[in-house]
Design an enzyme around this catalytic site. Structure first.
Site, PDB file in Angstrom:
ATOM      1  N   CYS A  45       0.834  -1.210   0.000  1.00 27.43           N
ATOM      2  CA  CYS A  45       0.000   0.000   0.000  1.00 27.43           C
ATOM      3  C   CYS A  45       0.866   1.257   0.000  1.00 27.43           C
ATOM      4  O   CYS A  45       0.531   2.259  -0.653  1.00 27.43           O
ATOM      5  CB  CYS A  45      -0.907   0.038   1.228  1.00 27.43           C
TER       6      CYS A  45
HETATM    7  C1  BEZ Z   1       0.653  -4.644   1.922  1.00 25.46           C
HETATM    8  O1  BEZ Z   1       0.156  -3.560   1.642  1.00 25.46           O
HETATM    9  O2  BEZ Z   1       1.842  -4.819   1.826  1.00 25.46           O
HETATM   10  C2  BEZ Z   1      -0.214  -5.766   2.353  1.00 25.46           C
HETATM   11  C3  BEZ Z   1      -1.355  -5.507   3.096  1.00 25.46           C
HETATM   12  C4  BEZ Z   1      -2.140  -6.560   3.518  1.00 25.46           C
HETATM   13  C5  BEZ Z   1      -1.792  -7.864   3.180  1.00 25.46           C
HETATM   14  C6  BEZ Z   1      -0.653  -8.112   2.396  1.00 25.46           C
HETATM   15  C7  BEZ Z   1       0.137  -7.053   1.987  1.00 25.46           C
END
Ligand code: BEZ
Length: 211
Positions: A45
């Protein structure tokens, strides 16, 4: 509630990192992108929000406003934005919705119970100036979205909203487009004065009309 192409984008009023927003009023006459993030302070994200900030001018050129949603609070988002700006070399200047109650996430079917009962998947809704959903894409939390593709979809949607054309496989701005099958051969020269190429009765190419 599952949302489909052609449906009205549900309206809402929420707290964001840029203050309270009523979605439809905030969109005004712009195109919009509403996209979800599973949680704050997560790596994928962080890179996606950074890329969105870096594409600020590209979205502005396309009269497109971007609104992110993550299921944490506005206070949490504000702390996270400092990290995003620092690590992604950007300035996040678009709003991020605080959605700890999952109001928007549920309204837009961004929580897919068989993936997670609490976090959203990575949804993107493309919304037209008429507030209708024009396209949507969904990725799992583990797959970061391709923002070149997001911009490409906006280009295709905006072009096909204006002209009787569609964009073929892997199309990018500046490349030939296909003429809608609703256009009769005899009407092509007047409607597409830049020229055209007939491959068969239903596959007819023309240069991008607005380039
Ligand atoms: C991420 O943004 O890295 C992420 C968020 C939730 C689950 C897996 C990855």
């Amino acid at each position: 509630m599952s949302l489909r192409i052609g449906d009205e984008a549900p309206d809402f009023t929420v707290e964001t990192t840029e203050g309270e927003i009523n979605f439809h009023k905030w969109l005004g006459d712009s195109w919009g992108i509403l996209y979800s993030h599973p949680a704050d302070y997560t790596p994928v994200c962080t890179t996606e929000l950074g890329r969105t900030a870096q594409l600020k001018n590209e979205f502005a050129k396309r009269n497109t406003k971007v609104l992110a949603v993550s299921v944490d609070s506005v206070e949490s988002h504000k702390g996270w934005i400092k990290d995003i700006n620092e690590t992604q070399n950007c300035e996040v200047e678009f709003p991020i919705i605080g959605d700890p109650g999952r109001k928007v996430s549920k309204l837009y079917d961004m929580i897919h119970e068989n993936a997670s009962t609490t976090a959203t998947v990575r949804s993107v809704y493309f919304i037209g100036p008429d507030k209708k959903i024009k396209a949507s894409i969904t990725y799992p939390a583990s797959t970061g979205r391709n923002f070149d593709e997001i911009v490409r979809v906006i280009d295709s949607l905006q072009l096909t909203a204006k002209y009787s054309v569609a964009t073929p496989v892997d199309w990018k701005v500046g490349e030939d487009v296909v003429i809608s099958t609703s256009i009769k051969d005899a009407d092509i020269p007047s409607k597409f004065p830049k020229g055209h190429k007939v491959v068969n009765a239903y596959l007819r190419y023309t240069p991008q009309p607005n380039k």
